[in-house]
Design a protein around this motif. Structure first.
Motif, mmCIF file in Angstrom:
data_model
loop_
_atom_site.group_PDB
_atom_site.id
_atom_site.type_symbol
_atom_site.label_atom_id
_atom_site.label_comp_id
_atom_site.label_asym_id
_atom_site.label_seq_id
_atom_site.Cartn_x
_atom_site.Cartn_y
_atom_site.Cartn_z
ATOM 1 N N PRO A 61 6.312 -0.433 -78.026
ATOM 2 C CA PRO A 61 6.477 -1.448 -79.070
ATOM 3 C C PRO A 61 5.756 -1.108 -80.364
ATOM 4 C CG PRO A 61 4.995 -2.225 -77.333
ATOM 5 C CD PRO A 61 5.633 -0.969 -76.822
ATOM 6 N N ASP A 62 4.703 -0.295 -80.265
ATOM 7 C CA ASP A 62 3.955 0.091 -81.470
ATOM 8 C C ASP A 62 4.816 0.888 -82.447
ATOM 9 O OD1 ASP A 62 3.793 1.841 -79.183
ATOM 10 O OD2 ASP A 62 2.438 3.137 -80.310
ATOM 11 N N VAL A 63 5.796 1.648 -81.936
ATOM 12 C CA VAL A 63 6.672 2.424 -82.816
ATOM 13 C C VAL A 63 7.580 1.482 -83.616
ATOM 14 C CG1 VAL A 63 8.557 4.117 -82.899
ATOM 15 C CG2 VAL A 63 6.598 4.491 -81.375
ATOM 16 N N PHE A 64 8.077 0.442 -82.968
ATOM 17 C CA PHE A 64 8.899 -0.554 -83.667
ATOM 18 C C PHE A 64 8.055 -1.282 -84.716
ATOM 19 C CE2 PHE A 64 10.894 0.160 -79.588
ATOM 20 C CZ PHE A 64 12.258 0.085 -79.834
ATOM 21 N N GLU A 65 6.817 -1.621 -84.332
ATOM 22 C CA GLU A 65 5.921 -2.312 -85.269
ATOM 23 C C GLU A 65 5.640 -1.438 -86.488
ATOM 24 O OE1 GLU A 65 2.614 -3.170 -82.750
ATOM 25 O OE2 GLU A 65 3.747 -4.637 -81.569
ATOM 26 N N ARG A 66 5.401 -0.164 -86.241
ATOM 27 C CA ARG A 66 5.112 0.756 -87.349
ATOM 28 C C ARG A 66 6.319 0.894 -88.269
ATOM 29 N NH1 ARG A 66 2.277 6.720 -86.688
ATOM 30 N NH2 ARG A 66 2.779 7.548 -88.748
ATOM 31 N N PHE A 67 7.515 0.942 -87.676
ATOM 32 C CA PHE A 67 8.710 1.043 -88.500
ATOM 33 C C PHE A 67 8.829 -0.159 -89.424
ATOM 34 C CE2 PHE A 67 13.046 -0.361 -89.287
ATOM 35 C CZ PHE A 67 13.545 0.732 -89.981
ATOM 36 N N PHE A 68 8.777 -1.362 -88.867
ATOM 37 C CA PHE A 68 8.964 -2.560 -89.699
ATOM 38 C C PHE A 68 7.813 -2.741 -90.686
ATOM 39 C CE2 PHE A 68 11.884 -3.727 -86.173
ATOM 40 C CZ PHE A 68 13.018 -3.959 -86.941
ATOM 41 N N ALA A 69 6.596 -2.311 -90.300
ATOM 42 C CA ALA A 69 5.449 -2.412 -91.219
ATOM 43 C C ALA A 69 5.659 -1.576 -92.478
ATOM 44 C CB ALA A 69 4.163 -1.980 -90.512
ATOM 45 N N ASP A 70 6.438 -0.491 -92.353
ATOM 46 C CA ASP A 70 6.733 0.338 -93.535
ATOM 47 C C ASP A 70 7.525 -0.443 -94.577
ATOM 48 O OD1 ASP A 70 5.405 2.548 -92.579
ATOM 49 O OD2 ASP A 70 7.194 3.514 -91.757
ATOM 50 N N PHE A 71 8.081 -1.585 -94.160
ATOM 51 C CA PHE A 71 8.857 -2.430 -95.081
ATOM 52 C C PHE A 71 8.215 -3.813 -95.219
ATOM 53 C CE2 PHE A 71 11.527 0.696 -93.054
ATOM 54 C CZ PHE A 71 12.172 1.295 -94.137
ATOM 55 N N ASP A 72 6.889 -3.856 -94.880
ATOM 56 C CA ASP A 72 6.129 -5.114 -94.937
ATOM 57 C C ASP A 72 6.762 -6.204 -94.071
ATOM 58 O OD1 ASP A 72 4.183 -4.082 -96.736
ATOM 59 O OD2 ASP A 72 5.591 -4.380 -98.390
ATOM 60 N N LYS A 73 7.270 -5.790 -92.938
ATOM 61 C CA LYS A 73 7.888 -6.719 -91.990
ATOM 62 C C LYS A 73 7.278 -6.532 -90.603
ATOM 63 C CE LYS A 73 11.076 -8.352 -94.855
ATOM 64 N NZ LYS A 73 11.085 -9.772 -95.274
ATOM 65 N N LYS A 74 7.620 -7.435 -89.704
ATOM 66 C CA LYS A 74 7.226 -7.338 -88.300
ATOM 67 C C LYS A 74 8.472 -7.530 -87.439
ATOM 68 C CE LYS A 74 4.415 -10.908 -88.440
ATOM 69 N NZ LYS A 74 4.581 -11.353 -89.819
ATOM 70 N N PRO A 75 8.493 -6.996 -86.225
ATOM 71 C CA PRO A 75 9.630 -7.253 -85.349
ATOM 72 C C PRO A 75 9.931 -8.747 -85.213
ATOM 73 C CG PRO A 75 8.276 -5.535 -84.394
ATOM 74 C CD PRO A 75 7.532 -6.060 -85.600
ATOM 75 N N SER A 76 8.853 -9.551 -85.160
ATOM 76 C CA SER A 76 9.028 -10.998 -84.974
ATOM 77 C C SER A 76 9.725 -11.663 -86.156
ATOM 78 C CB SER A 76 7.680 -11.668 -84.713
ATOM 79 O OG SER A 76 6.792 -11.420 -85.783
ATOM 80 N N ASP A 77 9.828 -10.979 -87.289
ATOM 81 C CA ASP A 77 10.604 -11.515 -88.414
ATOM 82 C C ASP A 77 12.101 -11.498 -88.104
ATOM 83 O OD1 ASP A 77 8.332 -11.897 -89.997
ATOM 84 O OD2 ASP A 77 8.418 -9.856 -90.804
ATOM 85 N N PHE A 78 12.485 -10.711 -87.084
ATOM 86 C CA PHE A 78 13.904 -10.514 -86.800
ATOM 87 C C PHE A 78 14.315 -10.931 -85.388
ATOM 88 C CE2 PHE A 78 12.631 -7.392 -89.985
ATOM 89 C CZ PHE A 78 13.574 -7.595 -90.975
ATOM 90 N N TYR A 79 13.428 -10.723 -84.405
ATOM 91 C CA TYR A 79 13.787 -11.037 -83.022
ATOM 92 C C TYR A 79 12.537 -11.387 -82.228
ATOM 93 C CZ TYR A 79 12.642 -6.020 -82.597
ATOM 94 O OH TYR A 79 12.041 -4.782 -82.665
ATOM 95 N N THR A 80 12.763 -12.043 -81.083
ATOM 96 C CA THR A 80 11.666 -12.501 -80.224
ATOM 97 C C THR A 80 11.532 -11.568 -79.030
ATOM 98 O OG1 THR A 80 12.113 -14.787 -80.846
ATOM 99 C CG2 THR A 80 10.795 -14.439 -78.859
ATOM 100 N N LEU A 81 10.318 -11.077 -78.817
ATOM 101 C CA LEU A 81 10.055 -10.164 -77.703
ATOM 102 C C LEU A 81 9.370 -10.886 -76.559
ATOM 103 C CD1 LEU A 81 8.588 -6.747 -78.920
ATOM 104 C CD2 LEU A 81 10.794 -7.168 -77.831
ATOM 105 N N GLU A 82 9.764 -10.534 -75.348
ATOM 106 C CA GLU A 82 9.101 -11.055 -74.156
ATOM 107 C C GLU A 82 8.639 -9.875 -73.312
ATOM 108 O OE1 GLU A 82 10.144 -13.629 -70.099
ATOM 109 O OE2 GLU A 82 11.488 -13.712 -71.833
ATOM 110 N N LYS A 83 7.368 -9.888 -72.926
ATOM 111 C CA LYS A 83 6.890 -8.835 -72.018
ATOM 112 C C LYS A 83 7.324 -9.196 -70.607
ATOM 113 C CE LYS A 83 2.939 -5.922 -70.927
ATOM 114 N NZ LYS A 83 1.482 -5.692 -71.037
ATOM 115 N N LEU A 84 7.992 -8.259 -69.941
ATOM 116 C CA LEU A 84 8.544 -8.544 -68.618
ATOM 117 C C LEU A 84 7.475 -8.465 -67.536
ATOM 118 C CD1 LEU A 84 11.929 -6.558 -68.682
ATOM 119 C CD2 LEU A 84 11.555 -8.987 -69.156
ATOM 120 N N ASN A 85 7.459 -9.443 -66.667
ATOM 121 C CA ASN A 85 6.647 -9.383 -65.460
ATOM 122 C C ASN A 85 7.457 -9.976 -64.299
ATOM 123 O OD1 ASN A 85 4.482 -8.890 -63.766
ATOM 124 N ND2 ASN A 85 3.670 -10.959 -64.061
ATOM 125 N N PRO A 86 7.818 -9.154 -63.320
ATOM 126 C CA PRO A 86 7.495 -7.730 -63.253
ATOM 127 C C PRO A 86 8.269 -6.898 -64.275
ATOM 128 C CG PRO A 86 8.915 -8.345 -61.443
ATOM 129 C CD PRO A 86 8.553 -9.622 -62.134
#
Length: 490
Positions: A61-86
């Motif tokens: 997920p850090d790679v996605f965060e780094r990508f969007f940060a290059d445009f002053d954005k966050k993944p959460s600006d576009f979609y909702t993430l859920e960490k799976l358990n299990p």
């Protein structure tokens, strides 16, 4: 007047490149052959069910965060993430499975149940994997693969021996339990090669798995594509669907545009995010960097036989991601890499996104995606697809102690012929070129053409390699190369 860039394809790497180039002031147009964008990451919708056709795992997920940060954005600006358990479960026999939960401490408990004392080795192994992950992200994967010197840093010199050992050797040195070995070797499949052919350094994928965890974007992986599209459009990128490229136009050794549907579109830069081999066939032979023999000699990641199945009931004894390793891994791997043929007893993977995401299926029903890894270039017929669906669904019923065959509303399949038809994929490969030692970093096909000025490539056949996060990085790398060297002035 802005410099123009024409980009072929609209997968992760092409969309990422379009965003970076548009941000740098380029006038960018994307040409996509299919009716919808996303490349391999498109969607199938049918009878109220929604399936991701391609990638279903959200790792790193850090790679996605780094990508969007290059445009002053966050993944959460576009979609909702859920960490799976299990995160996933792995079947080894009837009602016999290991569950991988969402933290390393919980995973260590599962390891102890399988092999007393193994948790100590696991913590040590994942600590090394975490160290490699930091080096990979900081020092390696964001390099353009131009020179072998990119691999030489104070950190990588200390790890040099890990480029000459293999994942298989290192895992088996630390763990004796075959079930745990298979679980630790599993993430390598994302790199497209056998554990015995993958350098030890790539154990950083185990940290991505056990350390960072597995996520799911609400409404599916296609939400990431839609996020990239939204960002690209906001930056001024134009997207033309149903525009296959007939030719890359070269004049006096320089790429000056593309031809699509018989019409010429001139530009200062051409970037292809399409299959690399196919992209070169859009050039006259004199302008191609790599011969047919070159591609023939390379180790390609597997193709896949995929089924998208709508079930008329909720299923039991499965998780969002479920792996079926009840048959011999090495025998199946040989049928992919050593002696290409349809495997007699295939391993397979199943995803049931509707367990997590109510958007994936109507109430009371289940969406199922089944995947069998295959050698690229195999004969692909409706009869073979049906034979293999019957094989895996029979095993699935037995292993999970339930009957499902009479509850199938529909099934759609996707295999070698479809990868070729829809994506111009070389031999119908699904994941690009494997990350073996001799196909790492500067030894992969180049981002910049050696023969044609102002022509560039991005995606899973070039650097850094196969997978969704590497594809995002590839888009950044090619855009950086273009903007750094101002190739239009060369």
């Amino acid at each position: 007047m802005k410099l123009k860039a024409n980009i072929i394809g609209s997968g992760f790497s092409a969309l990422a490149a379009s965003c970076y180039l548009a941000q740098s002031g380029y006038d960018v147009t994307i040409f996509e052959k299919n009716p919808t964008i996303g490349g391999r990451a498109r969607q199938l919708k049918k009878d109220g069910f929604t399936f991701d056709i391609g990638p279903t795992w959200y790792w790193m997920p850090d790679v996605f965060e780094r990508f969007f940060a290059d445009f002053d954005k966050k993944p959460s600006d576009f979609y909702t993430l859920e960490k799976l358990n299990p995160a996933y479960s792995v079947y080894f026999g009837k009602n016999d499975y290991v569950t991988i939960e969402d933290t390393l401490d919980k995973i260590a408990i599962a390891f102890e149940k399988e092999e007393p004392g193994s948790s100590k080795q696991l913590y040590k192994f994942i600590s090394e994997a975490k160290s490699n992950y930091k080096i990979a992200i900081k020092d390696l994967v964001y390099n353009p693969g131009v020179s072998p010197l990119e691999l030489i840093t104070p950190a990588t010199i200390k790890k040099l021996n890990q480029f000459f050992s293999t994942i298989k050797k290192d895992v088996r040195k630390e763990f004796k339990n075959e079930r745990l070995v298979k679980i630790l070797e599993f993430p390598v499949l994302f790199l497209g090669a056998k554990p015995s052919d993958t350098p030890s350094f790539y154990n950083f994928m185990n940290y991505a798995d056990f350390g960072l965890g597995t996520f799911h974007p609400k409404k599916g992986m296609y939400q990431v594509i839609l996020a990239l599209e939204k960002l690209a459009l906001k930056l001024g990128v134009k997207i033309k669907t149903q525009n296959p490229i007939d030719k890359i136009i070269v004049d006096n050794g320089k790429a000056i545009g593309v031809m699509s549907n018989g019409k010429t579109y001139l530009s200062d830069i051409v970037v292809s995010g399409a299959d690399y081999h196919h992209s070169e066939t859009l050039l006259d032979k004199a302008h191609r960097q790599y011969s047919e023999g070159y591609w023939e000699r390379k180790t390609f990641a597997p193709s896949s036989l995929l089924f998208y199945v709508g079930f008329n009931k909720k299923l039991k004894n499965v998780n969002h991601h479920t792996l079926f390793f009840d048959v011999d891994f090495d025998t199946h791997a040989e049928a992919i890499y050593d002696h290409p043929k349809w495997p007699e007893n295939p391993l397979f993977y199943a995803s049931f996104p509707s367990i997590t995401d109510q958007n994936a299926a109507p109430d009371g029903k289940e969406a199922g995606i089944f995947l069998i890894p295959l050698a690229p270039g195999l004969k692909d017929t409706p009869e073979l697809r049906e034979e293999y669906f019957n094989k895996i669904i029979t095993r699935f019923e037995n292993l999970t102690s339930q009957t499902v065959e009479n509850d199938i509303i529909f099934k759609e399949s996707f295999c070698v012929n479809d990868f070729i038809k829809d994506y111009n994929s070389y031999k119908g490969n699904a994941y690009g070129m494997a990350n073996t030692l001799l196909q790492t970093a500067f030894l992969r096909p180049k981002l910049k053409s050696k023969k044609v000025k102002n022509l560039f490539f991005t995606g899973q056949l070039t650097v850094p390699g196969p997978g969704v996060p590497p594809s995002l990085i590839s888009g950044k790398l090619v855009a950086d190369l273009i903007t750094k060297h101002h190739p239009v002035l060369v």
